[in-house]
Design a protein around this motif. Structure first.
Motif, PDB file in Angstrom:
ATOM      1  N   LYS A 253       7.568  -4.799   0.475  1.00  0.00           N
ATOM      2  CA  LYS A 253       6.446  -5.667   0.088  1.00  0.00           C
ATOM      3  C   LYS A 253       6.963  -6.981  -0.488  1.00  0.00           C
TER       4      LYS A 253
ATOM      5  N   LEU B  10       8.328  -9.155   2.333  1.00  0.00           N
ATOM      6  CA  LEU B  10       7.264  -9.840   3.067  1.00  0.00           C
ATOM      7  C   LEU B  10       6.728 -11.019   2.269  1.00  0.00           C
TER       8      LEU B  10
ATOM      9  N   ARG C 236       1.902 -12.118   6.213  1.00  0.00           N
ATOM     10  CA  ARG C 236       0.753 -11.249   5.967  1.00  0.00           C
ATOM     11  C   ARG C 236       0.369 -10.431   7.199  1.00  0.00           C
ATOM     12  N   ARG C 237       0.613 -10.963   8.378  1.00  0.00           N
ATOM     13  CA  ARG C 237       0.275 -10.267   9.625  1.00  0.00           C
ATOM     14  C   ARG C 237       1.545  -9.595  10.155  1.00  0.00           C
ATOM     15  N   ILE C 238       1.546  -8.263  10.227  1.00  0.00           N
ATOM     16  CA  ILE C 238       2.771  -7.537  10.519  1.00  0.00           C
ATOM     17  C   ILE C 238       2.584  -6.546  11.666  1.00  0.00           C
TER      18      ILE C 238
ATOM     19  N   PHE D  14      -2.138  -6.413   3.736  1.00  0.00           N
ATOM     20  CA  PHE D  14      -1.534  -6.948   4.954  1.00  0.00           C
ATOM     21  C   PHE D  14      -2.396  -6.617   6.170  1.00  0.00           C
ATOM     22  N   GLU D  15      -2.326  -7.464   7.164  1.00  0.00           N
ATOM     23  CA  GLU D  15      -2.990  -7.205   8.440  1.00  0.00           C
ATOM     24  C   GLU D  15      -1.984  -6.539   9.373  1.00  0.00           C
TER      25      GLU D  15
ATOM     26  N   TRP E  56      -0.099  -0.236   4.197  1.00  0.00           N
ATOM     27  CA  TRP E  56       0.092  -1.682   4.319  1.00  0.00           C
ATOM     28  C   TRP E  56      -1.246  -2.427   4.327  1.00  0.00           C
TER      29      TRP E  56
END
Length: 272
Positions: A121, A124, A130-132, A155-156, A150
């Motif tokens: 985390k 990131l 944020r988009r993973i 997170f997306e 997540w």
């Protein structure tokens, strides 16, 4: 120069950069090897095996993170500067309501704890991602719990790539190969655009696959062990504000150490 942990001042030969206690599941064949490559020179890595008498994988995972003081007890009064908890599966299973300490009290004082999932985390956050996309070596139930974790962290999850499960292993993650994981990472990089890819699991041999795949893309790829090593290094050297992107660069020092220690992995992946 990075600051030297105060408890390491009188042991410059073995651990001038700090002494780390790594807590890893008893059957995990990967975390020690990858952390020993990832951590910088002069850091001494000591390991405890978390052994739980339970046949079910989920039962073992529940016990790991809820018994951290028990796993640290065998170190006695050994000089320790940080503890690394190398088991993301426990965090995914227990969910965001879990309570793990940020430090463990020892006779010499508090010792900071770095949990692999929290290190990811923080990694990131260092990337501003944020988009993973997740690459999972887990069975379906744990994969879904990981994806939910997540999302709960804000997170997306753009996609989840499932690595083929290894048959006959105590935990499917331990039967993975670097070649299979490289295939999964390459597949993840062809999914809808993401800001980062995560190779999940401290027990999957993902570092060699990450070393190859990360040179084929501009999308950052993180693994549990790489993020843990980065976070531990920051804990040992609070004045060192090194972004995790530096650890992903083509000239990151761990790459040479990896191929020097595990040349067979390199030769197999170069032919993949």
């Amino acid at each position: 120069m990075p600051s030297t942990p105060s408890s390491a001042a009188e042991r410059p030969d073995l651990g001038a950069g700090g002494i780390v206690a790594l807590l890893t599941p008893a059957e995990n064949p990967t975390a020690e090897a990858e952390l020993s490559v990832l951590l910088p020179p002069d850091v001494n890595l000591l390991t405890a095996r978390m052994h739980v008498q339970a046949a079910g994988m989920l039962d073992r995972l529940r016990a790991y993170e809820t018994r951290l003081p028990d796993w640290l007890a065998p170190f006695g009064d050994a000089p320790l500067d940080a503890v690394g908890f190398a088991c993301t599966g426990s965090t995914y299973l227990l969910g965001p309501s879990r309570r793990h300490p940020q430090s463990l009290q020892r006779r010499s004082g508090p010792c900071p704890v770095v949990c692999a999932a929290d290190a990811l985390k923080d990694g990131l956050a260092s990337l501003g991602a944020r988009r993973i996309v997740l690459v999972s070596p887990y069975p379906a139930e744990l994969t879904e719990l990981a994806a939910r974790h997540w999302r709960d962290m804000g997170f997306e999850v753009a996609a989840v790539v499932q690595s083929p499960l290894a048959e006959g292993a105590v935990h499917p993650i331990y039967g993975q190969t670097a070649t299979t994981l490289l295939t999964g990472l390459r597949q993840a990089l062809t999914t809808p655009p993401a800001e980062a890819v995560i190779a999940m699991g401290t027990g999957a041999p993902s570092l060699a696959a990450l070393a190859v795949a990360s040179l084929e893309t501009d999308t950052p790829i993180l693994s549990s062990n790489l993020a843990t090593a980065w976070s531990l290094t920051r804990s040992l050297n609070p004045s060192l504000k090194q972004p995790i992107a530096d650890w992903l660069s083509a000239d990151a020092p761990w790459r040479e150490r990896l191929w020097s220690r595990f040349p067979t992995a390199r030769s197999r992946l170069l032919g993949a």
